[in-house]
Design a protein around this motif. Structure first.
Motif, PDB file in Angstrom:
ATOM      1  N   GLY A  57       9.192  12.794   4.025  1.00 42.10           N
ATOM      2  CA  GLY A  57       8.220  13.755   4.808  1.00 42.10           C
ATOM      3  C   GLY A  57       7.269  13.097   5.448  1.00 42.10           C
ATOM      4  N   GLU A  58       6.102  12.795   4.813  1.00 43.00           N
ATOM      5  CA  GLU A  58       5.036  11.938   5.789  1.00 43.00           C
ATOM      6  C   GLU A  58       5.520  10.531   6.349  1.00 43.00           C
ATOM      7  OE1 GLU A  58       0.346  11.107   5.284  1.00 43.00           O
ATOM      8  OE2 GLU A  58       1.529  11.799   3.597  1.00 43.00           O
ATOM      9  N   HIS A  59       5.318  10.454   7.778  1.00 42.00           N
ATOM     10  CA  HIS A  59       5.678   9.348   8.439  1.00 42.00           C
ATOM     11  C   HIS A  59       4.582   8.505   8.809  1.00 42.00           C
ATOM     12  CE1 HIS A  59       8.298   7.043  11.285  1.00 42.00           C
ATOM     13  NE2 HIS A  59       7.518   7.147  12.117  1.00 42.00           N
ATOM     14  N   LEU A  60       4.525   7.140   8.419  1.00 40.85           N
ATOM     15  CA  LEU A  60       3.279   6.309   8.682  1.00 40.85           C
ATOM     16  C   LEU A  60       3.644   5.433   9.946  1.00 40.85           C
ATOM     17  CD1 LEU A  60       1.755   5.383   5.388  1.00 40.85           C
ATOM     18  CD2 LEU A  60       0.965   7.212   6.657  1.00 40.85           C
ATOM     19  N   ALA A  61       3.009   5.570  11.087  1.00 39.08           N
ATOM     20  CA  ALA A  61       3.008   4.661  12.018  1.00 39.08           C
ATOM     21  C   ALA A  61       2.290   3.216  11.667  1.00 39.08           C
ATOM     22  CB  ALA A  61       2.269   5.059  13.408  1.00 39.08           C
ATOM     23  N   GLN A  62       2.490   2.282  12.608  1.00 40.10           N
ATOM     24  CA  GLN A  62       1.755   0.960  12.201  1.00 40.10           C
ATOM     25  C   GLN A  62       0.463   1.226  12.216  1.00 40.10           C
ATOM     26  OE1 GLN A  62       3.178  -2.252  15.122  1.00 40.10           O
ATOM     27  NE2 GLN A  62       1.177  -2.878  14.975  1.00 40.10           N
ATOM     28  N   ASP A  63      -0.225   0.524  11.201  1.00 31.26           N
ATOM     29  CA  ASP A  63      -1.783   0.471  11.244  1.00 31.26           C
ATOM     30  C   ASP A  63      -2.141   1.895  10.621  1.00 31.26           C
ATOM     31  OD1 ASP A  63      -1.789  -2.099  11.885  1.00 31.26           O
ATOM     32  OD2 ASP A  63      -2.118  -1.631  14.009  1.00 31.26           O
ATOM     33  N   GLU A  64      -1.232   2.796  10.295  1.00 26.69           N
ATOM     34  CA  GLU A  64      -1.754   4.238   9.759  1.00 26.69           C
ATOM     35  C   GLU A  64      -2.104   4.127   8.336  1.00 26.69           C
ATOM     36  OE1 GLU A  64      -0.625   8.599  10.354  1.00 26.69           O
ATOM     37  OE2 GLU A  64       0.855   7.393  11.297  1.00 26.69           O
ATOM     38  N   TRP A  65      -3.275   4.905   8.127  1.00 30.20           N
ATOM     39  CA  TRP A  65      -3.750   5.049   6.562  1.00 30.20           C
ATOM     40  C   TRP A  65      -3.275   6.623   6.351  1.00 30.20           C
ATOM     41  CZ3 TRP A  65      -6.337   1.701   3.368  1.00 30.20           C
ATOM     42  CH2 TRP A  65      -6.736   0.544   3.962  1.00 30.20           C
ATOM     43  N   THR A  66      -3.023   6.867   4.999  1.00 30.97           N
ATOM     44  CA  THR A  66      -3.128   7.992   4.530  1.00 30.97           C
ATOM     45  C   THR A  66      -3.577   8.184   3.220  1.00 30.97           C
ATOM     46  OG1 THR A  66      -1.790  10.137   4.113  1.00 30.97           O
ATOM     47  CG2 THR A  66      -0.692   7.937   3.423  1.00 30.97           C
ATOM     48  N   TYR A  67      -4.547   9.180   2.762  1.00 30.20           N
ATOM     49  CA  TYR A  67      -4.755   9.406   1.518  1.00 30.20           C
ATOM     50  C   TYR A  67      -3.833  10.525   0.906  1.00 30.20           C
ATOM     51  CZ  TYR A  67      -8.000   9.946  -2.783  1.00 30.20           C
ATOM     52  OH  TYR A  67      -8.484  10.107  -4.025  1.00 30.20           O
ATOM     53  N   THR A  68      -3.068  10.296   0.016  1.00 30.35           N
ATOM     54  CA  THR A  68      -2.143  11.255  -0.294  1.00 30.35           C
ATOM     55  C   THR A  68      -1.688  11.412  -1.893  1.00 30.35           C
ATOM     56  OG1 THR A  68       0.207  11.937   0.428  1.00 30.35           O
ATOM     57  CG2 THR A  68      -0.021   9.931  -0.174  1.00 30.35           C
ATOM     58  N   TYR A  69      -1.123  12.590  -2.179  1.00 31.53           N
ATOM     59  CA  TYR A  69      -0.690  12.834  -3.470  1.00 31.53           C
ATOM     60  C   TYR A  69       0.560  12.204  -3.918  1.00 31.53           C
ATOM     61  CZ  TYR A  69      -0.614  15.682  -7.886  1.00 31.53           C
ATOM     62  OH  TYR A  69      -0.232  16.194  -9.061  1.00 31.53           O
ATOM     63  N   LEU A  70       0.602  11.099  -4.686  1.00 31.71           N
ATOM     64  CA  LEU A  70       1.907  10.325  -4.705  1.00 31.71           C
ATOM     65  C   LEU A  70       2.748  11.131  -6.060  1.00 31.71           C
ATOM     66  CD1 LEU A  70       0.881   6.696  -4.214  1.00 31.71           C
ATOM     67  CD2 LEU A  70       2.171   8.493  -2.580  1.00 31.71           C
ATOM     68  N   THR A  71       2.153  11.698  -6.927  1.00 30.08           N
ATOM     69  CA  THR A  71       2.996  12.439  -7.937  1.00 30.08           C
ATOM     70  C   THR A  71       4.368  12.865  -7.772  1.00 30.08           C
ATOM     71  OG1 THR A  71       1.043  12.932  -9.057  1.00 30.08           O
ATOM     72  CG2 THR A  71       3.035  13.851  -9.792  1.00 30.08           C
ATOM     73  N   PRO A  72       4.793  13.461  -6.320  1.00 33.44           N
ATOM     74  CA  PRO A  72       5.909  13.954  -6.052  1.00 33.44           C
ATOM     75  C   PRO A  72       6.652  13.065  -5.249  1.00 33.44           C
ATOM     76  CG  PRO A  72       4.448  15.091  -4.586  1.00 33.44           C
ATOM     77  CD  PRO A  72       3.545  14.209  -5.677  1.00 33.44           C
ATOM     78  N   ILE A  73       6.069  11.830  -4.816  1.00 32.92           N
ATOM     79  CA  ILE A  73       6.593  11.023  -4.089  1.00 32.92           C
ATOM     80  C   ILE A  73       7.234   9.700  -4.957  1.00 32.92           C
ATOM     81  CG2 ILE A  73       6.181   9.106  -2.426  1.00 32.92           C
ATOM     82  CD1 ILE A  73       5.767  11.993  -1.296  1.00 32.92           C
ATOM     83  N   ASN A  74       8.652   9.660  -4.701  1.00 37.91           N
ATOM     84  CA  ASN A  74       9.529   8.560  -5.564  1.00 37.91           C
ATOM     85  C   ASN A  74       9.925   7.210  -4.859  1.00 37.91           C
ATOM     86  OD1 ASN A  74       9.583  10.212  -8.119  1.00 37.91           O
ATOM     87  ND2 ASN A  74      10.450  11.724  -6.854  1.00 37.91           N
ATOM     88  N   SER A  75       9.637   7.271  -3.459  1.00 40.75           N
ATOM     89  CA  SER A  75       9.961   6.101  -2.891  1.00 40.75           C
ATOM     90  C   SER A  75       9.225   5.957  -1.512  1.00 40.75           C
ATOM     91  CB  SER A  75      11.595   6.026  -2.750  1.00 40.75           C
ATOM     92  OG  SER A  75      11.873   7.032  -1.676  1.00 40.75           O
ATOM     93  N   ILE A  76       9.153   4.822  -1.062  1.00 37.65           N
ATOM     94  CA  ILE A  76       8.560   4.505   0.252  1.00 37.65           C
ATOM     95  C   ILE A  76       9.506   3.692   1.171  1.00 37.65           C
ATOM     96  CG2 ILE A  76       6.865   3.290   1.653  1.00 37.65           C
ATOM     97  CD1 ILE A  76       4.711   3.848  -0.507  1.00 37.65           C
ATOM     98  N   LYS A  77       9.815   4.125   2.192  1.00 37.49           N
ATOM     99  CA  LYS A  77      10.989   3.255   3.092  1.00 37.49           C
ATOM    100  C   LYS A  77      10.327   2.726   4.227  1.00 37.49           C
ATOM    101  CE  LYS A  77      13.899   6.034   5.486  1.00 37.49           C
ATOM    102  NZ  LYS A  77      14.805   6.600   6.048  1.00 37.49           N
ATOM    103  N   LEU A  78      10.270   1.469   4.330  1.00 35.65           N
ATOM    104  CA  LEU A  78       9.965   0.725   5.385  1.00 35.65           C
ATOM    105  C   LEU A  78      11.099   0.571   6.571  1.00 35.65           C
ATOM    106  CD1 LEU A  78       7.958  -0.104   2.856  1.00 35.65           C
ATOM    107  CD2 LEU A  78       7.953  -2.376   4.088  1.00 35.65           C
TER     108      LEU A  78
END
Length: 91
Positions: free
Chosen positions: A67-88
């Protein structure tokens, strides 16, 4: 930046301001999917990669259903409970 090494995507402890506690609990440095464990509640996440690399927060393990997409140098304050992975992602 605030303990997050250049080239990494970092997660700080739950409800902690990175400026006040420059010690991320997790740092990822290699491209591809990284499964999360024991990351619940709200967390600061920083994409501190370079060269235009991006990062995605994904509902499924293995870097799928992103879902949420982070560009280079981007911050997010997010609810990680439903997040199961991060893709670089390569630029």
């Amino acid at each position: 930046m605030y303990g997050c090494l250049s080239g990494n995507v970092c997660i700080w402890p739950e409800s902690v301001w990175p400026q006040e506690n420059p010690h991320p609990t997790v740092q990822y440095s290699s491209y591809g999917a990284h499964n999360l464990s024991n990351q619940f509640g709200y967390h600061w996440v920083l994409n501190n990669q370079y060269g235009g690399a991006t990062a995605d927060l994904c509902s499924n393990y293995g870097g799928t259903n992103c879902g949420e997409h982070l560009a280079q140098d981007e911050w997010t304050y997010t609810y990680l409970t439903p997040i199961n992975s991060i893709k670089l992602n390569r630029p």
